[in-house]
Design a protein around this motif. Structure first.
Motif, mmCIF file in Angstrom:
data_model
loop_
_atom_site.group_PDB
_atom_site.id
_atom_site.type_symbol
_atom_site.label_atom_id
_atom_site.label_comp_id
_atom_site.label_asym_id
_atom_site.label_seq_id
_atom_site.Cartn_x
_atom_site.Cartn_y
_atom_site.Cartn_z
ATOM 1 N N ALA A 96 0.813 -1.216 0.000
ATOM 2 C CA ALA A 96 0.000 0.000 0.000
ATOM 3 C C ALA A 96 0.848 1.269 0.000
ATOM 4 O O ALA A 96 0.323 2.360 -0.204
ATOM 5 N N THR A 97 2.115 1.130 0.228
ATOM 6 C CA THR A 97 2.999 2.295 0.294
ATOM 7 C C THR A 97 3.334 2.782 -1.114
ATOM 8 O O THR A 97 3.853 2.013 -1.928
ATOM 9 N N PRO A 98 3.016 4.081 -1.396
ATOM 10 C CA PRO A 98 3.362 4.603 -2.720
ATOM 11 C C PRO A 98 4.871 4.654 -2.905
ATOM 12 O O PRO A 98 5.629 4.935 -1.979
ATOM 13 N N ARG A 99 5.279 4.404 -4.120
ATOM 14 C CA ARG A 99 6.703 4.422 -4.428
ATOM 15 C C ARG A 99 7.006 5.499 -5.412
ATOM 16 O O ARG A 99 6.371 5.930 -6.224
#
Length: 127
Positions: A124-127
């Motif tokens: 779920a962590t944007p990169r």
């Protein structure tokens, strides 16, 4: 390579370490935990026999099975080597081993859940 003339003669900790592949430090730890009881020479040197080498192998097997040294101290006297592996030799030991297996299974389930949660956070962590 040095070959002993009498294989049943007591050996010191260095030779036991070589024979078992276990460090001298771990052998001393096993002694502190009550898992090994070497005899002592007047000089204070530890002496081990063939039974101690076999005992170290059994300890290593039980550690690899996920048991703590405290648990091993309880179950070790009730195990035998069948030639195909360790087996229970005392009544009730199978119940104790099943409880340990259930404890390990619960830990695996908890760790799998934790990994799944971490995967969700990472994904779920944007990169």
């Amino acid at each position: 390579m040095h070959v002993r003339v009498n294989p049943e003669a007591p050996v010191r900790i260095g030779e036991l370490s070589q024979r078992t592949g276990v460090s001298q430090r771990l052998l001393r730890y096993y002694e502190e935990q009550g898992l090994l009881r070497p005899s002592r020479r007047p000089s204070g040197y530890r002496e081990y026999d063939d039974a101690d080498a076999e005992r170290v192998r059994r300890i290593r097997t039980l550690l690899a099975a996920g048991l703590s040294t405290t648990t091993i101290a309880d179950v070790l006297p009730c195990t035998i080597d069948t030639g195909e592996g360790l087996a229970a030799a005392c009544p009730g030991l199978l119940d104790d081993l099943q409880r340990e297996r259930d404890r390990i299974s619960r830990s695996i389930t908890q760790m799998d859940t934790a990994r799944t949660m971490l995967d969700a956070i990472i994904d779920a962590t944007p990169r």
